[in-house]
Design a protein around this motif. Structure first.
Motif, mmCIF file in Angstrom:
data_model
loop_
_atom_site.group_PDB
_atom_site.id
_atom_site.type_symbol
_atom_site.label_atom_id
_atom_site.label_comp_id
_atom_site.label_asym_id
_atom_site.label_seq_id
_atom_site.Cartn_x
_atom_site.Cartn_y
_atom_site.Cartn_z
ATOM 1 N N THR A 51 0.844 -1.185 0.000
ATOM 2 C CA THR A 51 0.000 0.000 0.000
ATOM 3 C C THR A 51 0.883 1.239 0.000
ATOM 4 O O THR A 51 2.046 1.190 0.400
ATOM 5 N N PRO A 52 0.356 2.369 -0.446
ATOM 6 C CA PRO A 52 1.168 3.595 -0.440
ATOM 7 C C PRO A 52 1.664 3.963 0.950
ATOM 8 O O PRO A 52 2.769 4.483 1.106
ATOM 9 N N HIS A 53 0.869 3.672 1.959
ATOM 10 C CA HIS A 53 1.303 3.965 3.329
ATOM 11 C C HIS A 53 2.538 3.146 3.694
ATOM 12 O O HIS A 53 3.489 3.661 4.292
ATOM 13 N N GLN A 81 5.579 4.537 1.903
ATOM 14 C CA GLN A 81 6.093 5.737 2.562
ATOM 15 C C GLN A 81 6.825 5.402 3.855
ATOM 16 O O GLN A 81 7.850 5.995 4.176
ATOM 17 N N GLN A 82 6.305 4.434 4.557
ATOM 18 C CA GLN A 82 6.961 3.996 5.796
ATOM 19 C C GLN A 82 8.333 3.402 5.494
ATOM 20 O O GLN A 82 9.319 3.687 6.187
ATOM 21 N N LEU A 83 8.413 2.576 4.444
ATOM 22 C CA LEU A 83 9.692 1.984 4.052
ATOM 23 C C LEU A 83 10.670 3.068 3.612
ATOM 24 O O LEU A 83 11.851 3.035 3.974
ATOM 25 N N CYS A 84 10.197 4.035 2.822
ATOM 26 C CA CYS A 84 11.079 5.107 2.351
ATOM 27 C C CYS A 84 11.642 5.927 3.504
ATOM 28 O O CYS A 84 12.823 6.288 3.494
ATOM 29 N N ALA A 85 10.821 6.210 4.492
ATOM 30 C CA ALA A 85 11.313 6.966 5.656
ATOM 31 C C ALA A 85 12.349 6.160 6.425
ATOM 32 O O ALA A 85 13.373 6.702 6.889
ATOM 33 N N VAL A 144 12.137 7.878 -2.692
ATOM 34 C CA VAL A 144 10.840 7.598 -3.319
ATOM 35 C C VAL A 144 10.904 6.266 -4.053
ATOM 36 O O VAL A 144 11.959 5.871 -4.548
ATOM 37 N N PRO A 145 9.780 5.540 -4.116
ATOM 38 C CA PRO A 145 9.750 4.300 -4.902
ATOM 39 C C PRO A 145 9.851 4.623 -6.385
ATOM 40 O O PRO A 145 9.200 5.543 -6.867
ATOM 41 N N ALA A 146 10.676 3.889 -7.111
ATOM 42 C CA ALA A 146 10.853 4.149 -8.536
ATOM 43 C C ALA A 146 10.976 2.833 -9.289
ATOM 44 O O ALA A 146 12.057 2.271 -9.306
ATOM 45 N N PRO A 147 10.021 2.269 -9.862
ATOM 46 C CA PRO A 147 8.603 2.596 -9.962
ATOM 47 C C PRO A 147 7.778 2.033 -8.812
ATOM 48 O O PRO A 147 6.660 2.439 -8.584
ATOM 49 N N ASP A 148 8.339 1.071 -8.065
ATOM 50 C CA ASP A 148 7.636 0.541 -6.899
ATOM 51 C C ASP A 148 8.651 0.340 -5.782
ATOM 52 O O ASP A 148 9.798 0.766 -5.891
ATOM 53 N N ALA A 149 8.236 -0.305 -4.704
ATOM 54 C CA ALA A 149 9.097 -0.432 -3.528
ATOM 55 C C ALA A 149 10.249 -1.413 -3.727
ATOM 56 O O ALA A 149 11.097 -1.548 -2.856
ATOM 57 N N ASP A 184 16.421 -2.456 -4.414
ATOM 58 C CA ASP A 184 17.584 -1.944 -5.133
ATOM 59 C C ASP A 184 17.659 -0.439 -4.887
ATOM 60 O O ASP A 184 16.629 0.241 -4.835
ATOM 61 N N LEU A 185 18.851 0.074 -4.742
ATOM 62 C CA LEU A 185 19.029 1.491 -4.453
ATOM 63 C C LEU A 185 19.592 2.205 -5.670
ATOM 64 O O LEU A 185 20.557 1.747 -6.273
ATOM 65 N N ALA A 186 18.998 3.325 -6.003
ATOM 66 C CA ALA A 186 19.489 4.188 -7.078
ATOM 67 C C ALA A 186 19.667 5.582 -6.475
ATOM 68 O O ALA A 186 18.855 6.032 -5.666
ATOM 69 N N PHE A 187 20.727 6.244 -6.882
ATOM 70 C CA PHE A 187 21.047 7.547 -6.297
ATOM 71 C C PHE A 187 20.995 8.638 -7.358
ATOM 72 O O PHE A 187 21.351 8.420 -8.508
ATOM 73 N N VAL A 188 20.567 9.796 -6.932
ATOM 74 C CA VAL A 188 20.619 11.001 -7.768
ATOM 75 C C VAL A 188 21.137 12.122 -6.869
ATOM 76 O O VAL A 188 20.769 12.222 -5.698
ATOM 77 N N VAL A 189 22.019 12.928 -7.440
ATOM 78 C CA VAL A 189 22.610 14.027 -6.683
ATOM 79 C C VAL A 189 21.785 15.272 -6.942
ATOM 80 O O VAL A 189 21.587 15.687 -8.085
ATOM 81 N N GLY A 190 21.241 15.836 -5.857
ATOM 82 C CA GLY A 190 20.415 17.032 -5.964
ATOM 83 C C GLY A 190 21.236 18.278 -5.766
ATOM 84 O O GLY A 190 22.452 18.246 -5.545
ATOM 85 N N ALA A 191 20.557 19.405 -5.838
ATOM 86 C CA ALA A 191 21.203 20.700 -5.637
ATOM 87 C C ALA A 191 21.544 20.858 -4.163
ATOM 88 O O ALA A 191 20.835 20.379 -3.282
#
Length: 161
Positions: free
Chosen positions: A62-64, A67-71, A98-103, A150-157
């Motif tokens: 579920t989306p909840h 979100q719990q996993l992402c936190a 964030v999930p990309a495309p899922d968890a 699986d972990l994917a990284f993006v470098v933000g500002a």
């Protein structure tokens, strides 16, 4: 002595004739009989086995729960980065997960604490790519799931003070 298996008795099926009179009271296929199993207006038709035994869609998180996993992953990766001996990587801040495309795959946005850092985004991405296995093992040790995402990284500002 009786056996443990029960014997089922089959009842004889009444034979139906095609040339019967519809007003005959002994006709087993009386069209006005509400219990006639072949009545097309019967509101309870027989169930098809393919409907009853159909495959169900796999259960998705579920989306909840996502979100719990992402936190939880953001906290784990942030603390794992802070414990590193590398002075550049230990100062990185986890902005979002964030999930990309899922968890099963998570996109982690990371940025340096100051905009005037001496490291480029490409160099930082390369260091994170090499560190991905270690971070994933840290995540695996901290969460309870059948498969580690699986972990994917993006470098933000960089954040402005």
């Amino acid at each position: 002595m009786t056996s443990s298996k029960k014997r089922h008795r089959r009842w004889p099926v009444a034979e139906r004739s095609t040339d019967s009179d519809p007003t005959d009271p002994t006709d087993p296929t009386d069209p006005t009989d509400p219990t006639d199993p072949t009545d097309p207006t019967d509101p309870t038709p027989e169930l098809d086995d393919s409907v009853f035994f159909r495959r169900r869609e796999p259960r998705r998180d579920t989306p909840h729960k996502d979100q719990q996993l992402c936190a939880q992953i953001a906290e784990i990766v942030g603390s794992a980065l802070a414990e590193l001996d590398d002075p550049v990587l230990s100062q990185l801040v986890v902005i979002a997960v964030v999930p990309a495309p899922d968890a099963s795959r998570l996109l982690i946005t990371i940025c340096p604490p100051s905009p005037a850092s001496a490291i480029t985004a490409d160099d930082l991405s390369e260091r994170l790519r090499r560190l991905k296995g270690h971070l994933r093992s840290e995540v695996a040790a901290s969460i309870t799931r059948k498969r580690v995402p699986d972990l994917a990284f993006v470098v933000g500002a960089a954040e402005e003070p």
